[in-house]
Design an enzyme around this catalytic site. Sequence first.
Site: not given
Lengths: 205, 290
Positions: A81, A187, A189
């Site tokens: 990001c 993202h 994660e």
Amino acid sequence: MADIGIIDYGYGNIRSVAEAFEFLGHDTRIIETAQNAPETGHLVLPGVGAFAQAAETLKTRGFDDLIERHIAQDKPFLGICVGMQVLMEEGDEFGVHPGLGLVKGRTVHLLGKAAPDFQCPHIGWSRVTLKPHSVFANSGLDGEYFYFNHSYICDPADEKTITAVPAENRPWTVIVESGPVIGIQCHPEKSHLAGLKFLDAFAGL
Amino acid sequence: MRARRIIPVLLHKNDHLVLSRRFSLHQAIGNPFAIADRYKAWDLDELIYLDITPHWSDEGRDAIFNRYVETIRRVSRNCFIPLTAGGGIRAVEDINRLIHAGADRIVLNSAALANPDLITHAAYLFGAQAVIVGIDAKNGEVFGHGGKKPTGRTASEWATEAERRGAGEIFIQSIERDGTATGFDEALITTVLKAVKVPVIACGGAGNAKDLKRPLMWGAQAVAAANLFAFTELSYLQAKDAVSKDSIAIRPPAIGMDYVAARKQREAGSRLKAEQMPLLQALGRGGLME
């Protein structure tokens, strides 16, 4: 299992990224200072926040040198990001600010590149198309949904460094790859199964 | 096009998860972590976890917020889906603490009404995409302090101002429909949709999976519901199934279908395994936990 260094410069969801790698069975080390930082096989720069502050903080705290030393050894580096956006030469958010310049190109507002009716900020899940020359092309990720949460995007100067784009909408950069330097706009994660697969593939590089 | 989101909401009050009706009746439904773990094992688009403990007097306020930050820290463990937190935020430092504890985005409500500059400040520091402004409305009027304090402002006017000040998303909630399962408030939601360009999350009144479709058809980017998902096994998947039948683009569930195994682990008393097993199996790492 890979040994992953994660840079904590105050603008990242460090815990989420570390937990994802740990869930996958990899070792993680949080790097809070550039001085005396441990040598790790992989290095990750997470990011939440705005371009100028992130880039400025990385430089004043010496993390730019740490990243350059890491990639000079041809070891894999991942920016997530804002951690991807600061890799560019400069960025447009709240005025023009210099980035780390590790990838040729700029960080620009999404509306300049996406379709005119694209709702901004881009929040939510979008499908991603991987190009065949991506190192992730065979990771089973083509066409998967990833979680995005951003208003700005990278606009690399060299078309060949763009290795993933949204599956629907005008193409803009989701993944950039330039030698050992990799950046991803979404993202991983927070992208559940697809994201964990991506992080596992990165750890396997 | 991005997929529309279906977002379960958990309400946290005095260290319990509660169900709410019209913002006043609160029924405890259990331990915050057991339910959060079930939600994490599902493949949610996002989880909104709000603290609705009254914190309006200064007395006890720090203790309430500290406990909430700790709750978010625990909920965010192994949470590989977007996590949104809110409730009790008064200043930028509070936002910082929630984000460091593992929240990806935050919701401002009463604090933004009292101090609209907080929206701009938060958007500058954390990015507009991380800042949601929550609006609780009754008869089109905005109420602060958990639906208790009338403001004299209309929802559409406040939504427009919140967007201008930097909010990246609006979370609009109908006080009258809350917990009643009578469907979403069309008048309220469509007015707010007309008032802003940023994405809108509609909440309040979902009684069944079909109800969820309507705000998406009116133009909302996301629908949220609490009670609908709290009790029924497979309710999230049924909701996605119902919505996708009307050719609304949603993200298909990846592994949520296979959470029966997780339930068995939970019943056997292992929360950790219940939370991790479906994901590890999907990654082909099923044996890792043995």
